[in-house]
Write an enzyme that holds these catalytic residues in place. Structure first.
Site, PDB file in Angstrom:
ATOM      1  CG  HIS A   1      -3.021  -0.683  -7.186  1.00  0.00           C
ATOM      2  ND1 HIS A   1      -3.428  -0.098  -6.024  1.00  0.00           N
ATOM      3  CD2 HIS A   1      -3.035  -2.020  -6.931  1.00  0.00           C
ATOM      4  CE1 HIS A   1      -3.698  -1.030  -5.116  1.00  0.00           C
ATOM      5  NE2 HIS A   1      -3.464  -2.216  -5.655  1.00  0.00           N
TER       6      HIS A   1
ATOM      7  NE  ARG B   1      -4.252  -1.294  -0.141  1.00  0.00           N
ATOM      8  CZ  ARG B   1      -4.395  -2.289  -1.031  1.00  0.00           C
ATOM      9  NH1 ARG B   1      -3.420  -2.599  -1.851  1.00  0.00           N
ATOM     10  NH2 ARG B   1      -5.536  -2.955  -1.100  1.00  0.00           N
TER      11      ARG B   1
ATOM     12  CD  GLU C   1      -2.836   3.242  -5.659  1.00  0.00           C
ATOM     13  OE1 GLU C   1      -3.862   2.581  -5.917  1.00  0.00           O
ATOM     14  OE2 GLU C   1      -1.824   2.736  -5.172  1.00  0.00           O
TER      15      GLU C   1
HETATM   16  C1  DGY Z   1      -6.118  -5.820  -3.300  1.00  0.00           C
HETATM   17  O1  DGY Z   1      -6.879  -6.737  -3.594  1.00  0.00           O
HETATM   18  O2  DGY Z   1      -6.130  -5.285  -2.196  1.00  0.00           O
HETATM   19  C2  DGY Z   1      -5.160  -5.373  -4.334  1.00  0.00           C
HETATM   20  O3  DGY Z   1      -4.457  -4.254  -3.964  1.00  0.00           O
HETATM   21  C3  DGY Z   1      -5.885  -5.162  -5.631  1.00  0.00           C
HETATM   22  O4  DGY Z   1      -4.947  -5.245  -6.655  1.00  0.00           O
END
Ligand code: DGY
Length: 331
Positions: free
Chosen positions: A291, A243, A272
């Site tokens: 991402h 993250r 983002e």
């Molecule tokens: C999640 O599922 O949390 C991922 O970051 C999505 O790609």
């Protein structure tokens, strides 16, 4: 089958999964991130008993507009968009999608690691731009990946999948840091003797490549700060596949600009989509991805199937397979 309930789908779902929902329930599709659909989203909230989607904050203010809500099913493994305490107080169930994306995210992060160390994107662009006029010299050489020490921050399913790729495929010694050491002999025997627990500072100091695979919580927000980057080996590479907000982006930029770090590969960012004026977007030492950790056809579909099943089970009064414990401490 029970009475149809009101379901609000707040992000696109594949047609086959939408069909599963509409066969059993009264479904509204409205994505609040699309301006033209916001009013429909707001209008559906007061009746909604189930929500399914991702990438939109579900907080106390939103919950106050949804008094009938029983369950939120996230099409993601990460739960940082959800105000856990508020869900807990209201008794609203939260489901997510662990497991089905593990190998895909590990593939992405390893690809980013390889691309960053070997300058793959930068050199592919050089060819594309017609700048390959002579044999590549040392100014374009990268750094080896095989045999280097990999430090992994966060050693859940995805961290362990990354460790397997590194240790078994690339002969890399692996260090990991997690809340507590993992009993590898019983939980991941293929990594026993190949991956070793290290304290946070020790991991940073000994790793050639540090990969952050941390969930976002009160204890991980801003964890990779100026002090942490200073602990890393001179010339080391930093990768973030967890993250964005676990990293102080200003501190990362300073560590790159001073020459302390060699390069960074980032799939996630504090904001983002990455704002156009972010220096990370065009920084010569940064390989940035939008991402895409779980973004394959197969895995995004598997996530939608699991999230849909979670929602259908919860609305039927059953315990869904992938519930998140909103009451646990240390978020
Ligand atoms: C999640 O599922 O949390 C991922 O970051 C999505 O790609």
């Amino acid at each position: 089958m029970g009475e149809p309930k009101k379901v609000l789908v707040f992000r696109e779902l594949p047609d086959d999964q939408l069909a599963r929902l509409t066969a059993a329930h009264d479904v509204t599709v409205a994505n609040p991130r699309i301006a033209a659909q916001l009013a429909a989203f707001e209008a559906a909230l007061p009746q909604a008993q189930g929500l399914i989607g991702s990438s939109f904050p579900v907080d106390a203010a939103l919950l106050a507009k949804a008094p009938k809500l029983e369950v939120v099913s996230s099409v993601s493994v990460g739960v940082d968009n959800y105000e856990l305490a508020a869900l807990h107080v209201r008794g609203v169930l939260l489901c997510h999608t662990p497991g089905v994306l593990t190998e895909t995210v590990a593939d992405t992060v390893f690809a980013l690691l390889m691309a960053t160390c070997r300058r793959v994107v930068e050199l592919a662009n050089l060819v594309r731009q017609g700048q390959w006029h002579k044999n590549i010299g040392p100014e374009f050489f990268g750094h080896d990946v095989h045999g280097k020490t990999l430090g992994i921050l966060g050693f859940g399913r995805i961290g362990q999948a990354l460790a397997r790729r590194a240790a078994l495929g690339f002969g890399m010694p692996v260090l990991y840091n997690a809340r507590r050491p993992v009993d590898l002999a019983s939980q991941a025997p293929e990594l026993a003797g190949r991956a070793h627990y290290a304290a946070f500072d020790e991991l940073l100091a000994r790793s050639d490549i540090v990969v952050a695979m941390l969930p976002l919580s009160a204890s991980t927000r801003g964890l990779m700060d100026e002090r942490a980057f200073a602990q890393m080996k001179p010339g080391a590479v930093f990768i973030n596949g967890g993250r964005g907000a676990t990293v102080r982006e200003d501190a990362l930029l300073a560590a790159l600009d001073s020459g302390h770090l060699h390069a960074a590969g980032l799939d996630v960012f504090a904001t983002e989509p990455l704002p156009l004026d972010s220096p990370l977007r065009t920084h010569p030492k940064v390989t940035a991805l939008p991402h895409i950790g779980s973004a394959t056809h197969e895995t995004r579909h598997a996530m939608a199937v699991l999230a849909t099943s979670n929602l259908l089970q919860a609305l039927a009064g059953e315990r869904p397979v992938a519930c998140y414990d909103t009451g646990a401490s240390d978020r």
